[in-house]
Design a protein around this motif. Structure first.
Motif, PDB file in Angstrom:
ATOM      1  N   MET A  32     -19.742  -8.145   2.115  1.00 26.71           N
ATOM      2  CA  MET A  32     -20.008  -9.292   1.241  1.00 26.71           C
ATOM      3  C   MET A  32     -19.003  -9.304   0.095  1.00 26.71           C
ATOM      4  O   MET A  32     -18.661  -8.265  -0.456  1.00 26.71           O
ATOM      5  N   HIS A  33     -18.544 -10.503  -0.246  1.00 25.32           N
ATOM      6  CA  HIS A  33     -17.548 -10.686  -1.299  1.00 25.32           C
ATOM      7  C   HIS A  33     -18.254 -11.235  -2.536  1.00 25.32           C
ATOM      8  O   HIS A  33     -18.874 -12.308  -2.499  1.00 25.32           O
ATOM      9  N   VAL A  34     -18.140 -10.521  -3.658  1.00 18.88           N
ATOM     10  CA  VAL A  34     -18.849 -10.861  -4.888  1.00 18.88           C
ATOM     11  C   VAL A  34     -17.844 -11.100  -6.007  1.00 18.88           C
ATOM     12  O   VAL A  34     -16.952 -10.275  -6.235  1.00 18.88           O
ATOM     13  N   LEU A  35     -18.007 -12.220  -6.721  1.00 20.50           N
ATOM     14  CA  LEU A  35     -17.201 -12.498  -7.905  1.00 20.50           C
ATOM     15  C   LEU A  35     -18.095 -12.313  -9.123  1.00 20.50           C
ATOM     16  O   LEU A  35     -19.113 -12.994  -9.283  1.00 20.50           O
ATOM     17  N   VAL A  36     -17.724 -11.390 -10.002  1.00 20.91           N
ATOM     18  CA  VAL A  36     -18.518 -11.063 -11.186  1.00 20.91           C
ATOM     19  C   VAL A  36     -17.974 -11.820 -12.396  1.00 20.91           C
ATOM     20  O   VAL A  36     -16.758 -11.838 -12.637  1.00 20.91           O
ATOM     21  N   VAL A  37     -18.901 -12.430 -13.154  1.00 19.86           N
ATOM     22  CA  VAL A  37     -18.556 -13.125 -14.399  1.00 19.86           C
ATOM     23  C   VAL A  37     -19.397 -12.497 -15.517  1.00 19.86           C
ATOM     24  O   VAL A  37     -20.583 -12.808 -15.652  1.00 19.86           O
ATOM     25  N   PRO A  38     -18.826 -11.590 -16.310  1.00 18.14           N
ATOM     26  CA  PRO A  38     -19.597 -10.917 -17.364  1.00 18.14           C
ATOM     27  C   PRO A  38     -19.481 -11.636 -18.704  1.00 18.14           C
ATOM     28  O   PRO A  38     -18.429 -12.174 -19.041  1.00 18.14           O
ATOM     29  N   SER A  39     -20.559 -11.647 -19.485  1.00 15.48           N
ATOM     30  CA  SER A  39     -20.511 -12.259 -20.814  1.00 15.48           C
ATOM     31  C   SER A  39     -19.741 -11.405 -21.806  1.00 15.48           C
ATOM     32  O   SER A  39     -19.245 -11.914 -22.814  1.00 15.48           O
ATOM     33  N   TRP A  40     -19.667 -10.111 -21.593  1.00 18.56           N
ATOM     34  CA  TRP A  40     -18.820  -9.218 -22.395  1.00 18.56           C
ATOM     35  C   TRP A  40     -18.313  -8.137 -21.459  1.00 18.56           C
ATOM     36  O   TRP A  40     -18.933  -7.836 -20.432  1.00 18.56           O
ATOM     37  N   TYR A  41     -17.159  -7.560 -21.803  1.00 14.44           N
ATOM     38  CA  TYR A  41     -16.483  -6.675 -20.846  1.00 14.44           C
ATOM     39  C   TYR A  41     -15.509  -5.788 -21.613  1.00 14.44           C
ATOM     40  O   TYR A  41     -15.054  -6.145 -22.700  1.00 14.44           O
TER      41      TYR A  41
ATOM     42  N   LEU B 136     -20.614  -1.117  -6.700  1.00 10.58           N
ATOM     43  CA  LEU B 136     -20.771  -2.003  -5.549  1.00 10.58           C
ATOM     44  C   LEU B 136     -19.561  -1.905  -4.617  1.00 10.58           C
ATOM     45  O   LEU B 136     -19.703  -1.880  -3.388  1.00 10.58           O
ATOM     46  N   GLN B 137     -18.366  -1.833  -5.206  1.00 12.34           N
ATOM     47  CA  GLN B 137     -17.152  -1.711  -4.397  1.00 12.34           C
ATOM     48  C   GLN B 137     -17.144  -0.405  -3.624  1.00 12.34           C
ATOM     49  O   GLN B 137     -16.762  -0.361  -2.438  1.00 12.34           O
ATOM     50  N   ALA B 138     -17.588   0.680  -4.267  1.00 13.87           N
ATOM     51  CA  ALA B 138     -17.621   1.985  -3.607  1.00 13.87           C
ATOM     52  C   ALA B 138     -18.609   2.011  -2.451  1.00 13.87           C
ATOM     53  O   ALA B 138     -18.501   2.869  -1.561  1.00 13.87           O
ATOM     54  N   HIS B 139     -19.575   1.089  -2.459  1.00 17.53           N
ATOM     55  CA  HIS B 139     -20.556   1.019  -1.382  1.00 17.53           C
ATOM     56  C   HIS B 139     -20.240  -0.087  -0.382  1.00 17.53           C
ATOM     57  O   HIS B 139     -21.137  -0.606   0.300  1.00 17.53           O
ATOM     58  N   GLY B 140     -18.958  -0.445  -0.282  1.00 17.97           N
ATOM     59  CA  GLY B 140     -18.506  -1.285   0.809  1.00 17.97           C
ATOM     60  C   GLY B 140     -18.393  -2.767   0.533  1.00 17.97           C
ATOM     61  O   GLY B 140     -18.030  -3.527   1.442  1.00 17.97           O
ATOM     62  N   MET B 141     -18.685  -3.225  -0.674  1.00 15.46           N
ATOM     63  CA  MET B 141     -18.555  -4.644  -0.983  1.00 15.46           C
ATOM     64  C   MET B 141     -17.151  -4.953  -1.490  1.00 15.46           C
ATOM     65  O   MET B 141     -16.482  -4.094  -2.077  1.00 15.46           O
ATOM     66  N   GLU B 142     -16.729  -6.184  -1.275  1.00 13.35           N
ATOM     67  CA  GLU B 142     -15.497  -6.674  -1.877  1.00 13.35           C
ATOM     68  C   GLU B 142     -15.880  -7.302  -3.211  1.00 13.35           C
ATOM     69  O   GLU B 142     -16.685  -8.232  -3.259  1.00 13.35           O
ATOM     70  N   VAL B 143     -15.313  -6.794  -4.296  1.00 17.00           N
ATOM     71  CA  VAL B 143     -15.739  -7.204  -5.634  1.00 17.00           C
ATOM     72  C   VAL B 143     -14.518  -7.579  -6.462  1.00 17.00           C
ATOM     73  O   VAL B 143     -13.473  -6.920  -6.400  1.00 17.00           O
ATOM     74  N   GLY B 144     -14.648  -8.651  -7.233  1.00 17.91           N
ATOM     75  CA  GLY B 144     -13.635  -9.039  -8.199  1.00 17.91           C
ATOM     76  C   GLY B 144     -14.298  -9.531  -9.465  1.00 17.91           C
ATOM     77  O   GLY B 144     -15.492  -9.851  -9.471  1.00 17.91           O
ATOM     78  N   VAL B 145     -13.518  -9.573 -10.543  1.00 16.60           N
ATOM     79  CA  VAL B 145     -14.038  -9.986 -11.852  1.00 16.60           C
ATOM     80  C   VAL B 145     -13.111 -11.039 -12.441  1.00 16.60           C
ATOM     81  O   VAL B 145     -11.890 -10.930 -12.327  1.00 16.60           O
TER      82      VAL B 145
END
Length: 389
Positions: free
Chosen positions: A1-10, A29-38
């Motif tokens: 699953m591909h997830v795009l993260v939008v954080p209010s602070w970072y 999440l990335q270490a557990h096999g997901m495709e993640v970006g911010v």
């Protein structure tokens, strides 16, 4: 699953620990096999605008790999970032970044906004633009404190109302969201933050033997964390006794006043202000302690509590929102907020009964409930639900 993260602070170069748990969650999440970006449109206060910072950050857009996660940022400075113009700029900037993100990395399956403070409204617009569902996890203590500015409410409620999945990091925060007029009131899940259980471990060489008994707190030195209440309680509990010491890890606008308070109460020789520490420094402070204390007036969760417990420390915390979910009779003690006498008694009791707490059981409780695996399971369930609506 591909997830795009939008954080209010970072995390930023100028504030590397701000929102560090969002970066660590994305990494988990990335270490557990997901495709993640911010995507993150920085709009930092001009108070941080040093000459070096302005040379590095001049409204350019840049791909980075923060904490191993692909991150698209637009660097900016805005003295109005806490007010309507700044929030609108951030939301528009997040939508533009999301489009550029998709051009390079493809369409995500789901968008994950952290906090409706502004990222929820941004995720709603990105969702409309891309035709992708979004979920929202709420962390903002302003809901518990009742300090939401009226002009923010339409943006906040839009982010909450249109999410395909909604979670809060504690039961207290969930209950506030459920009661919020005009926001989604059903199916608000409790999804606590995770702890880096492989990093925050029990000390490999054991803890120093008391006396003195070493208390530690990890907190920003601001009014909400009420470190002054902890210093007062420590002075009441131990007075002129050398039986205990207190380490304070963190920095903030109240530091000078708190140091003066320690001198006034004649405990300055037993209260150590350690300043801001990186993750390794926090872990070292926890390894060198015998008990952890949190004296906040409001906490939506309590990341520092869980990190302390993961190292096997018993904890003392105020009933200020999040800790009520975390602390059990087996792991520590809860006291009322802003009650120095009760907190002082808890410190004395911890000194007398610390040996009754089993470090292995405390760590097991933290890892079983807040470790990476349960966090990933909860998050995957939230995503699957959003994608099937």
């Amino acid at each position: 699953m591909h997830v795009l993260v939008v954080p209010s602070w970072y995390p930023t170069t100028e504030a590397p620990l701000e929102g560090i748990y969002f970066a660590e969650q994305a990494c988990c999440l990335q270490a557990h096999g997901m495709e993640v970006g911010v995507v993150y449109p920085e709009q930092q206060s001009l108070r941080r605008a040093t000459a070096g910072a302005l040379r590095r950050k001049h409204f350019q857009t840049e791909w980075t790999t923060n904490h191993g996660v692909p991150t698209l940022r637009r660097y900016g400075w805005n003295v109005w970032w806490r007010f309507p113009p700044g929030f609108r700029l951030r939301i528009r900037g997040a939508v533009r970044l999301a489009r550029r993100y998709v051009d390079r990395r493809g369409l995500p399956d789901v968008i994950h906004a952290h906090s409706a403070r502004w990222a929820g409204a941004a995720a709603a617009q990105i969702s409309d633009a891309l035709g992708v569902p979004y979920v929202l996890t709420e962390h903002f203590s302003g809901f518990l404190r009742g300090t939401m500015w009226p002009w923010r409410r339409p943006l906040v409620d839009r982010g909450l109302r249109h999410a395909s999945g909604l979670a809060a990091v504690s039961t207290a925060l969930r209950d506030v969201l459920r009661a919020r007029r005009g926001a989604a009131s059903e199916d608000v899940a409790v999804h606590p933050n995770p702890v880096r259980a492989s990093f925050f471990t029990r000390p490999p060489e054991g803890r120093p033997s008391p006396p003195p008994l070493r208390f530690v707190t990890v907190a920003g030195l601001n009014p909400r964390k009420n470190v002054g209440g902890l210093i007062e309680a420590f002075a009441r509990a131990f007075d002129s006794s050398q039986a205990a010491v207190l380490s304070i890890v963190g920095d903030g606008p109240r530091r000078a006043a708190l140091e003066a308070q320690a001198r006034r109460l004649n405990v300055a020789d037993r209260v150590d202000f350690r300043g801001q520490q990186g993750r390794a420094g926090v872990r070292e402070a926890l390894w060198n302690a015998h008990a952890f204390a949190l004296s906040s007036r409001h906490e939506t969760f309590g990341v520092a509590l869980v990190e302390a417990m993961a190292t096997g420390l018993p904890v003392i915390a105020t009933r200020c929102g999040g800790p009520e979910d975390i602390v059990t009779e087996e792991t520590g003690v809860l006291v009322p907020p802003a009650a120095p006498t009760a907190l002082a008694q808890a410190l004395c009791t911890m000194q007398e009964q610390r040996a009754a707490y089993a470090p292995g059981r405390i760590r097991a409780h933290a890892v079983d409930r807040y470790g990476p695996e349960p966090f990933v399971r909860r998050t995957q369930s939230l995503y699957r639900h959003a994608c099937t609506i």
